[in-house]
Scaffold this active site. Structure first.
Site, PDB file in Angstrom:
ATOM      1  N   LYS A  38      34.837  36.633  31.631  1.00  0.00           N
ATOM      2  CA  LYS A  38      35.974  35.984  31.009  1.00  0.00           C
ATOM      3  C   LYS A  38      35.676  34.488  30.861  1.00  0.00           C
ATOM      4  CE  LYS A  38      39.147  33.932  33.601  1.00  0.00           C
ATOM      5  NZ  LYS A  38      38.666  32.919  34.551  1.00  0.00           N
TER       6      LYS A  38
ATOM      7  N   GLU B 127      46.306  28.748  44.532  1.00  0.00           N
ATOM      8  CA  GLU B 127      45.023  28.227  45.025  1.00  0.00           C
ATOM      9  C   GLU B 127      45.241  26.827  45.585  1.00  0.00           C
ATOM     10  OE1 GLU B 127      41.442  29.401  42.478  1.00  0.00           O
ATOM     11  OE2 GLU B 127      42.974  28.866  41.026  1.00  0.00           O
TER      12      GLU B 127
ATOM     13  N   HIS C 255      43.720  37.554  35.206  1.00  0.00           N
ATOM     14  CA  HIS C 255      43.944  38.057  36.567  1.00  0.00           C
ATOM     15  C   HIS C 255      45.402  38.477  36.809  1.00  0.00           C
ATOM     16  CE1 HIS C 255      39.984  36.544  37.028  1.00  0.00           C
ATOM     17  NE2 HIS C 255      40.284  35.314  37.371  1.00  0.00           N
TER      18      HIS C 255
HETATM   19  C1  BG6 Z   1      38.425  32.297  38.093  1.00  0.00           C
HETATM   20  C2  BG6 Z   1      39.023  31.045  37.530  1.00  0.00           C
HETATM   21  O1  BG6 Z   1      38.463  33.331  37.153  1.00  0.00           O
HETATM   22  O2  BG6 Z   1      39.156  32.694  39.251  1.00  0.00           O
HETATM   23  C3  BG6 Z   1      39.065  29.936  38.572  1.00  0.00           C
HETATM   24  O3  BG6 Z   1      38.263  30.621  36.412  1.00  0.00           O
HETATM   25  C4  BG6 Z   1      39.744  30.418  39.830  1.00  0.00           C
HETATM   26  O4  BG6 Z   1      39.724  28.793  38.070  1.00  0.00           O
HETATM   27  C5  BG6 Z   1      39.146  31.731  40.296  1.00  0.00           C
HETATM   28  O5  BG6 Z   1      39.583  29.417  40.833  1.00  0.00           O
HETATM   29  C6  BG6 Z   1      39.938  32.311  41.455  1.00  0.00           C
HETATM   30  O6  BG6 Z   1      39.266  33.426  41.951  1.00  0.00           O
HETATM   31  P1  BG6 Z   1      39.410  33.853  43.464  1.00  0.00           P
HETATM   32  O7  BG6 Z   1      38.561  35.071  43.580  1.00  0.00           O
HETATM   33  O8  BG6 Z   1      38.922  32.686  44.299  1.00  0.00           O
HETATM   34  O9  BG6 Z   1      40.867  34.114  43.710  1.00  0.00           O
END
Ligand code: BG6
Length: 497
Positions: free
Chosen positions: A156, A224, A248
């Site tokens: 993506k 996050e 997501h």
């Molecule tokens: C990615 C995004 O797809 O997912 C990021 O581009 C984000 O910005 C990340 O930080 C979060 O993934 P995870 O697995 O750390 O929750």
């Protein structure tokens, strides 16, 4: 059908002999892809014949690439836990060939190398900027490397909006049929996300309650603590809506809301997810103000540490959102009238990915006279940072109260790490690579899904652009702008914090 459950015969027929990673020296490769291959190697899940070819612009030789990979594994895995034999085995599988995707001569040389190394099916993993997807596929096609037995994995974002996604998908489709295109959403590779499928469809208990009659509201949060971490150039053109929500969060929404698929197989699961996306009520110009909130963090503190605001991180001012909150509706029989609140943001107070389903209140409280508050039941499916399932129930507070029963809300709490203590935590990319290498597309995103998601998101982005509004600010370390609170409270709900 899980990849591991495939029959030996069918898996041999499709199992890749060569994995070619485009962008093999990039950040994603170092942090996730190579450590994931190492994890699969440790568990003996890579076929003995598999070769891995890395390619990128960097003029490295094989030894240089091997040294980079070893370094990436050393950073990802503490020395005490490292399996040196597995690392050596992985390093011995590696080759490297530099190539510039915009140079026909160099792509042709790369393709010759691929031809030499392959000994059966090939997986091409395009971990590059999406604008290169169609040209890389065209070069592979021209070199005769895109026939049956080859698959392409796309990271993506697939495009920036529906039109650009269609253009990329069309370019890829000229060379690879859809059933050989594996679009990665790494959330689908997460153990906790697959556990949501197991929880819903491996238990008879929840299904009768999993609908508008019994569920009052659903909240999906992906919070996050990190900021843009040096990815400002990419992120500023993307924002939380394109970076997180389009993929997501909508995938989590689909898995939460979809009808039971008849089987755990690529078509059945993806058909059901698509129906959810197509049932999402559009949020457009007339409803963005009441159904959406965009935010951008300013300086603040996360976990007691002072952090700069987004514009300081970026080095210039910007109108890009780092937070988005939505009130969505799925217009079908199962979910009619149930709000799905979605929110995601950077620089939130804590890292937390969870799905919260609040059930309707009891129809009549027999405790009303004593003033005991009966709170609604809720199911919390926590995916990150730990995997945990909590069922919130009312229970009697111990004691001999004369005025009647006192009640408290308690949690039936299942900590999946504790329950499966002997199991190693896996990277999402281990599942992604294993399934891609063995040709199982269930946990990948189909073209129609990604385009339906863009169509819905585009209307919101258009609404924002049309209103001329700018993201509302929120101090780093808070749960987003005040308007996000209003989004739920206006309807008698509140975000779970
Ligand atoms: C990615 C995004 O797809 O997912 C990021 O581009 C984000 O910005 C990340 O930080 C979060 O993934 P995870 O697995 O750390 O929750």
């Amino acid at each position: 059908m899980a990849a591991a459950a495939m029959t030996a015969a069918s898996s041999t027929a499709v199992t890749a002999s060569l994995l070619t990673i485009f962008g093999a020296t990039g950040d994603l490769a170092k942090r996730m892809l190579l450590p994931a291959l190492y994890g699969l190697e440790c568990d003996g899940l890579l076929s003995n014949d598999l070769r891995v070819l890395g390619t990128a612009r960097s003029e490295l030789d094989q030894a240089g690439f091997q040294a980079q990979v070893a370094d990436a594994i050393h950073r990802a895995v503490p020395a005490a836990e490292r399996d040196e034999a597995a690392l050596t085995k992985l390093l011995n599988r590696l080759s490297y060939h530099p190539a510039s995707t915009d140079d026909a001569e160099s792509m042709a040389a790369l393709c010759r190398r691929i031809g030499e190394l392959r000994n059966g099916p090939v997986v091409f993993h395009l971990s590059t900027a999406p604008r290169w997807y169609a040209p890389i596929c065209a070069a592979l096609g021209a070199a005769g490397l895109a026939g049956s037995g080859t698959r392409v994995l796309l990271e993506k974002p697939i495009g920036h909006d529906l039109a650009s996604a269609i253009a990329i998908n069309d370019g890829v489709a000229e060379v690879f049929d859809e059933n050989r295109v594996f679009r990665v959403d790494h959330y689908l590779g997460k153990e906790g996300v697959q556990n949501l499928i197991a929880l819903r469809f491996g238990n008879a208990l929840f299904e009768p309650l999993w609908n508008a009659r019994h569920i009052e509201q659903v909240q999906i949060t992906v919070a996050e603590t990190v900021g843009v971490e040096g990815r400002g150039d990419y992120y500023d053109h993307s924002g939380a809506m394109r970076d997180m929500l389009q993929n997501h969060l909508l995938q989590l929404l689909c898995l939460t809301a979809m009808e039971p698929p008849s089987q755990f197989d690529p078509s059945a699961v993806r058909n059901e997810k698509l129906k959810v996306l197509r049932s999402l009520r559009p949020i457009g110009r007339d409803s963005v103000a009441t159904h959406s909130v965009a935010g951008q963090y300013t300086a603040g503190a996360v976990g007691g540490v002072a952090v700069p605001g987004y514009s300081e991180d970026l080095g210039r001012s910007s109108r890009t959102e780092t937070f988005v909150g939505l009130r969505a509706h799925i217009d079908n029989w199962r979910w009619s009238g149930v709000p799905f609140y979605l929110r995601t943001g950077k620089r939130m107070p804590r890292r937390c990915t969870e799905i919260y389903l609040q059930f309707r209140a009891v129809p009549h409280s027999i405790f009303a006279q004593t003033g005991a508050q009966v709170q609604p039941n809720a199911l919390v499916i926590r995916l990150q940072p730990e995997e945990r399932i909590e069922l919130m129930l009312m229970s009697k507070t111990p004691g001999l109260d004369r005025a009647g029963l006192r009640l408290s809300q308690v949690a039936l709490d299942l900590d999946l790490h504790e329950e499966f203590a002997g199991h190693r935590r896996r990277l999402a990319y281990e599942r992604i690579y294993l399934d891609a290498l063995e040709g199982n597309g269930t946990l990948f995103v189909r073209r129609d899904e990604t385009e339906a998601a863009w169509q819905w998101v585009d209307a919101i982005l258009d609404g924002w652009a049309h209103s001329g509004s700018t993201p509302k600010t929120y101090p780093a370390g808070t749960w987003g702008p005040n308007a996000s609170v209003t989004l739920t409270e206006r309807h008698g709900h509140s975000w779970r914090e």
